[in-house]
Design a protein around this motif. Structure first.
Motif, PDB file in Angstrom:
ATOM      1  N   THR A 109       0.926  -1.172   0.001  1.00 55.39           N
ATOM      2  CA  THR A 109      -0.068  -0.073   0.000  1.00 55.39           C
ATOM      3  C   THR A 109       0.810   1.297  -0.046  1.00 55.39           C
ATOM      4  O   THR A 109       0.584   2.140  -0.746  1.00 55.39           O
ATOM      5  CB  THR A 109      -1.008  -0.157   1.136  1.00 55.39           C
ATOM      6  OG1 THR A 109      -1.684  -1.117   1.062  1.00 55.39           O
ATOM      7  CG2 THR A 109      -1.730   1.161   1.295  1.00 55.39           C
ATOM      8  N   PHE A 110       1.941   1.279   0.629  1.00 57.27           N
ATOM      9  CA  PHE A 110       2.831   2.375   0.866  1.00 57.27           C
ATOM     10  C   PHE A 110       3.473   2.583  -0.425  1.00 57.27           C
ATOM     11  O   PHE A 110       3.508   4.132  -0.782  1.00 57.27           O
ATOM     12  CB  PHE A 110       3.722   2.144   2.044  1.00 57.27           C
ATOM     13  CG  PHE A 110       4.667   3.311   2.239  1.00 57.27           C
ATOM     14  CD1 PHE A 110       4.448   4.204   3.307  1.00 57.27           C
ATOM     15  CD2 PHE A 110       5.869   3.751   1.435  1.00 57.27           C
ATOM     16  CE1 PHE A 110       5.143   5.413   3.525  1.00 57.27           C
ATOM     17  CE2 PHE A 110       6.746   4.460   1.618  1.00 57.27           C
ATOM     18  CZ  PHE A 110       6.485   5.475   2.540  1.00 57.27           C
ATOM     19  N   VAL A 111       4.000   1.738  -1.032  1.00 56.30           N
ATOM     20  CA  VAL A 111       4.642   1.729  -2.620  1.00 56.30           C
ATOM     21  C   VAL A 111       3.634   2.570  -3.531  1.00 56.30           C
ATOM     22  O   VAL A 111       3.728   3.356  -4.169  1.00 56.30           O
ATOM     23  CB  VAL A 111       5.168   0.586  -2.888  1.00 56.30           C
ATOM     24  CG1 VAL A 111       5.637   0.766  -4.307  1.00 56.30           C
ATOM     25  CG2 VAL A 111       6.206   0.100  -2.138  1.00 56.30           C
ATOM     26  N   ALA A 112       2.311   1.952  -3.332  1.00 54.50           N
ATOM     27  CA  ALA A 112       1.525   2.449  -4.379  1.00 54.50           C
ATOM     28  C   ALA A 112       0.875   3.789  -4.056  1.00 54.50           C
ATOM     29  O   ALA A 112       0.503   4.612  -4.984  1.00 54.50           O
ATOM     30  CB  ALA A 112      -0.070   1.458  -4.290  1.00 54.50           C
ATOM     31  N   LEU A 113       0.844   4.229  -2.698  1.00 59.37           N
ATOM     32  CA  LEU A 113       0.717   5.599  -2.490  1.00 59.37           C
ATOM     33  C   LEU A 113       1.742   6.388  -2.881  1.00 59.37           C
ATOM     34  O   LEU A 113       1.425   7.609  -3.267  1.00 59.37           O
ATOM     35  CB  LEU A 113       0.452   5.673  -0.868  1.00 59.37           C
ATOM     36  CG  LEU A 113      -0.981   4.887  -0.276  1.00 59.37           C
ATOM     37  CD1 LEU A 113      -0.867   5.069   1.081  1.00 59.37           C
ATOM     38  CD2 LEU A 113      -2.194   5.832  -0.722  1.00 59.37           C
ATOM     39  N   ALA A 136       1.701   9.733  -5.399  1.00 64.37           N
ATOM     40  CA  ALA A 136       2.256  10.987  -5.018  1.00 64.37           C
ATOM     41  C   ALA A 136       3.208  11.522  -6.047  1.00 64.37           C
ATOM     42  O   ALA A 136       3.130  12.859  -6.425  1.00 64.37           O
ATOM     43  CB  ALA A 136       2.913  10.898  -3.437  1.00 64.37           C
ATOM     44  N   GLY A 137       3.651  10.524  -6.569  1.00 67.08           N
ATOM     45  CA  GLY A 137       4.835  11.061  -7.702  1.00 67.08           C
ATOM     46  C   GLY A 137       4.303  11.568  -8.699  1.00 67.08           C
ATOM     47  O   GLY A 137       4.632  12.450  -9.422  1.00 67.08           O
ATOM     48  N   VAL A 138       2.842  10.791  -9.286  1.00 70.79           N
ATOM     49  CA  VAL A 138       2.322  11.159 -10.447  1.00 70.79           C
ATOM     50  C   VAL A 138       1.744  12.823  -9.977  1.00 70.79           C
ATOM     51  O   VAL A 138       1.864  13.726 -11.106  1.00 70.79           O
ATOM     52  CB  VAL A 138       1.094  10.430 -10.803  1.00 70.79           C
ATOM     53  CG1 VAL A 138       0.038  11.006 -11.708  1.00 70.79           C
ATOM     54  CG2 VAL A 138       1.606   9.128 -11.160  1.00 70.79           C
ATOM     55  N   ARG A 139       1.262  13.089  -9.128  1.00 73.16           N
ATOM     56  CA  ARG A 139       0.734  14.118  -8.539  1.00 73.16           C
ATOM     57  C   ARG A 139       1.836  15.306  -8.462  1.00 73.16           C
ATOM     58  O   ARG A 139       1.289  16.675  -8.753  1.00 73.16           O
ATOM     59  CB  ARG A 139      -0.065  14.253  -7.507  1.00 73.16           C
ATOM     60  CG  ARG A 139      -1.571  13.538  -7.587  1.00 73.16           C
ATOM     61  CD  ARG A 139      -2.687  14.444  -8.170  1.00 73.16           C
ATOM     62  NE  ARG A 139      -2.465  15.110  -9.474  1.00 73.16           N
ATOM     63  CZ  ARG A 139      -2.256  14.506 -10.744  1.00 73.16           C
ATOM     64  NH1 ARG A 139      -2.664  13.288 -10.952  1.00 73.16           N
ATOM     65  NH2 ARG A 139      -2.301  15.529 -11.850  1.00 73.16           N
ATOM     66  N   ALA A 140       2.904  14.866  -8.200  1.00 79.66           N
ATOM     67  CA  ALA A 140       4.026  15.818  -7.668  1.00 79.66           C
ATOM     68  C   ALA A 140       4.990  16.199  -9.331  1.00 79.66           C
ATOM     69  O   ALA A 140       5.393  17.146  -9.441  1.00 79.66           O
ATOM     70  CB  ALA A 140       5.216  15.298  -6.977  1.00 79.66           C
ATOM     71  N   ALA A 150      -7.905   6.896  -7.536  1.00 78.43           N
ATOM     72  CA  ALA A 150      -8.366   5.375  -7.161  1.00 78.43           C
ATOM     73  C   ALA A 150      -7.330   4.997  -6.184  1.00 78.43           C
ATOM     74  O   ALA A 150      -7.457   4.037  -5.658  1.00 78.43           O
ATOM     75  CB  ALA A 150      -8.455   4.778  -8.452  1.00 78.43           C
ATOM     76  N   ILE A 151      -6.259   5.507  -5.878  1.00 79.20           N
ATOM     77  CA  ILE A 151      -5.011   5.113  -5.121  1.00 79.20           C
ATOM     78  C   ILE A 151      -5.120   5.614  -3.989  1.00 79.20           C
ATOM     79  O   ILE A 151      -5.099   5.199  -2.745  1.00 79.20           O
ATOM     80  CB  ILE A 151      -3.730   5.388  -6.006  1.00 79.20           C
ATOM     81  CG1 ILE A 151      -3.820   4.502  -7.068  1.00 79.20           C
ATOM     82  CG2 ILE A 151      -2.622   4.881  -4.938  1.00 79.20           C
ATOM     83  CD1 ILE A 151      -4.110   2.876  -7.106  1.00 79.20           C
ATOM     84  N   SER A 168       4.017   8.694   2.783  1.00 79.10           N
ATOM     85  CA  SER A 168       4.376   8.474   1.316  1.00 79.10           C
ATOM     86  C   SER A 168       4.535   9.645   0.725  1.00 79.10           C
ATOM     87  O   SER A 168       5.391   9.736  -0.410  1.00 79.10           O
ATOM     88  CB  SER A 168       3.341   7.591   0.808  1.00 79.10           C
ATOM     89  OG  SER A 168       1.999   8.285   0.616  1.00 79.10           O
ATOM     90  N   THR A 169       3.707  10.666   1.001  1.00 81.13           N
ATOM     91  CA  THR A 169       3.927  11.989   0.233  1.00 81.13           C
ATOM     92  C   THR A 169       5.467  12.366   0.550  1.00 81.13           C
ATOM     93  O   THR A 169       6.124  13.025  -0.242  1.00 81.13           O
ATOM     94  CB  THR A 169       2.930  13.062   0.563  1.00 81.13           C
ATOM     95  OG1 THR A 169       1.896  12.494   0.541  1.00 81.13           O
ATOM     96  CG2 THR A 169       3.241  14.316  -0.003  1.00 81.13           C
ATOM     97  N   ALA A 170       5.900  12.408   1.806  1.00 82.66           N
ATOM     98  CA  ALA A 170       7.256  12.965   2.362  1.00 82.66           C
ATOM     99  C   ALA A 170       8.430  11.785   1.423  1.00 82.66           C
ATOM    100  O   ALA A 170       9.136  12.434   1.004  1.00 82.66           O
ATOM    101  CB  ALA A 170       7.441  12.752   3.647  1.00 82.66           C
ATOM    102  N   THR A 171       7.972  10.445   1.503  1.00 77.85           N
ATOM    103  CA  THR A 171       8.962   9.849   0.883  1.00 77.85           C
ATOM    104  C   THR A 171       9.115  10.039  -0.748  1.00 77.85           C
ATOM    105  O   THR A 171      10.046   9.817  -1.452  1.00 77.85           O
ATOM    106  CB  THR A 171       8.675   8.217   0.817  1.00 77.85           C
ATOM    107  OG1 THR A 171       8.412   8.106   2.280  1.00 77.85           O
ATOM    108  CG2 THR A 171       9.838   7.352   0.452  1.00 77.85           C
ATOM    109  N   ASP A 172       8.112  10.373  -1.183  1.00 76.44           N
ATOM    110  CA  ASP A 172       7.892  10.866  -2.796  1.00 76.44           C
ATOM    111  C   ASP A 172       9.030  12.114  -2.974  1.00 76.44           C
ATOM    112  O   ASP A 172       9.730  12.080  -3.843  1.00 76.44           O
ATOM    113  CB  ASP A 172       6.606  11.524  -3.035  1.00 76.44           C
ATOM    114  CG  ASP A 172       6.626  12.178  -4.269  1.00 76.44           C
ATOM    115  OD1 ASP A 172       6.928  11.754  -5.511  1.00 76.44           O
ATOM    116  OD2 ASP A 172       6.175  13.410  -4.374  1.00 76.44           O
TER     117      ASP A 172
END
Length: 413
Positions: free
Chosen positions: A7-11, A15-19, A107-108, A135-139
């Motif tokens: 789940t963390f990796v999918a999130l 986040a990467g797509v939105r960033a 959807a994610i 996950s946003t931070a990890t992004d």
């Protein structure tokens, strides 16, 4: 636990797509000649659809399964972003990165996090939600510096290729390793005995609309919706979309600006995880007041800070600590007010408020920059909004006793 890792990796991918549009803003302007308002519009549409998709995605997760929705969202993100390699007009960018990627990423996250937390955990929900929100931070730690490096010299295609291929690789990861529910691996929810475990009925695919009608009759929904509107306005839409360009206006190179976001990401990882831990132990309302007040103060001070060295480092630390720290207490209040089964869908509608705010900031800040030649008015306005949100949160009712009797709140008006 494998479900937490997947789940963390999918999130992280969502986040990467939105960033990525924040990284692409200057390269696309250089390559195609599009102004910042045009590029910002695509970011705003993507952010908005990210939010609007959430409640329906949460409903589909209850009807058809979390795993299937994850697979669909990741596949759509991957195919849409890769399709943009052939774009020539600004509407091509709007369709691929704005519309299709917005729906796929919606959807994610973050309704996925809420659904997984409620399905797999009876205890320590705040801490796990904090980890997922991080996950946003990890992004910022993983994706942004790499994407900024790939975009040096105005290159945009390597950024698109990296994001798209990553999403498609994750489709295979989810297909192989993501279980649907605890019983699939012979377990119960964390902290729940077998005697306490109960099978919940699936929701109808369009249950998002009746849930909205139910939630909209309660003032707490609108207070959470409004505060999350401000959360999105002051984070994804402004900092996420425009911070690299804002730094560029002050002579900071994209890689260095991405490094600043990385510092924010480090402290966001710390702050959001700590926020989850605190949410399990203290009144979420008080936490939200502190988060919004600190965020507002930091945004108001930013235009006065020297963009070299110490000043920006201090801002990155203070702002980073509460970037998405608001998520665990907001979900906790939603769970307590609406119950475990309804909360993921209701939280999805609350996230719509977040994304409306983010979309408005993403587009408006670009327009302000074009009209005024500076981002300062946008940042000051955001700071004022955050302080107003801190004051508004004080009106939230106490929900201490709702954890024990969540079902009672569903019929309350």
């Amino acid at each position: 636990m494998i479900v937490v890792a997947v789940t963390f990796v999918a999130l992280l991918a969502a986040a990467g797509v939105r960033a990525a549009p924040g990284v692409l803003m200057l390269p696309l302007s250089m390559h195609f000649g599009w102004d910042r308002a045009t590029v910002s519009l695509t970011g705003a549409v993507g952010i908005l659809l990210f939010g609007l998709t959430g409640p329906f995605a949460a409903s589909l997760m209850q009807s058809f399964g979390i795993r299937r929705v994850m697979l669909g969202g990741l596949a759509l993100m991957g195919m849409a972003t890769l399709a943009s390699l052939w774009m020539r007009e600004s509407w091509h960018y709007l369709l691929t990165w704005g519309v299709l990627s917005g729906i796929g990423s919606g959807a994610i996250a973050p309704v996925l996090a809420a659904a997984v937390v409620n399905r797999w955990f009876a205890e320590r929900r705040g801490l796990v939600m904090g980890l997922f929100s991080a996950s946003t931070a990890t992004d910022a730690l993983v994706f942004l510096p790499a994407l900024a490096w790939l975009s040096e010299g105005g290159a945009w295609r390597p950024v698109v290729e990296t994001v798209g291929v990553t999403c498609l690789v994750l489709v295979a990861l989810v297909a192989v390793f993501m279980p649907e529910r605890p019983t699939d691996v012979g377990a119960t929810r964390f902290g729940e005995s077998e005697a306490e475990a109960a099978v919940t009925a699936a929701s109808a695919p369009l249950a998002a609309l009746p849930m909205l009608a139910m939630a909209a009759r309660r003032p707490i929904f609108w207070l959470l919706f409004g505060s999350f509107f401000v959360c999105g306005f002051t984070t994804n839409g402004l900092i996420g979309m425009h911070m690299i360009a804002y730094c560029g206006d002050h002579g900071v190179a994209p890689v260095a600006a991405a490094g600043l976001l990385t510092v924010m990401g480090v402290f966001d990882l710390i702050g959001t995880t700590a926020s989850g831990w605190l949410t399990d132990r203290y009144d979420p309302r008080r936490l939200l007041v502190g988060y919004y007040a600190l965020r507002g103060a930091s945004l108001l001070l930013l235009p006065a800070i020297d963009f070299g060295g110490i000043g920006m480092a201090v801002f990155a630390v203070i702002y980073g600590l509460n970037w998405v720290a608001t998520v665990p207490p907001t979900l906790a209040l939603s769970n307590r007010a609406f119950g475990d089964r309804a909360a993921p869908i209701v939280f999805g509608w609350i996230v719509v408020g977040h994304q409306i705010g983010a979309a408005l900031a993403a587009y408006a800040a670009g327009v302000v920059r074009e009209a005024a030649g500076s981002y300062e008015p946008a940042f000051v306005t955001s700071g004022v909004f955050a302080l107003i949100a801190a004051a508004a949160v004080l009106a939230l009712p106490s929900l201490r006793n709702c954890r024990k009797h969540p079902a009672r709140t569903l019929s309350a008006n």
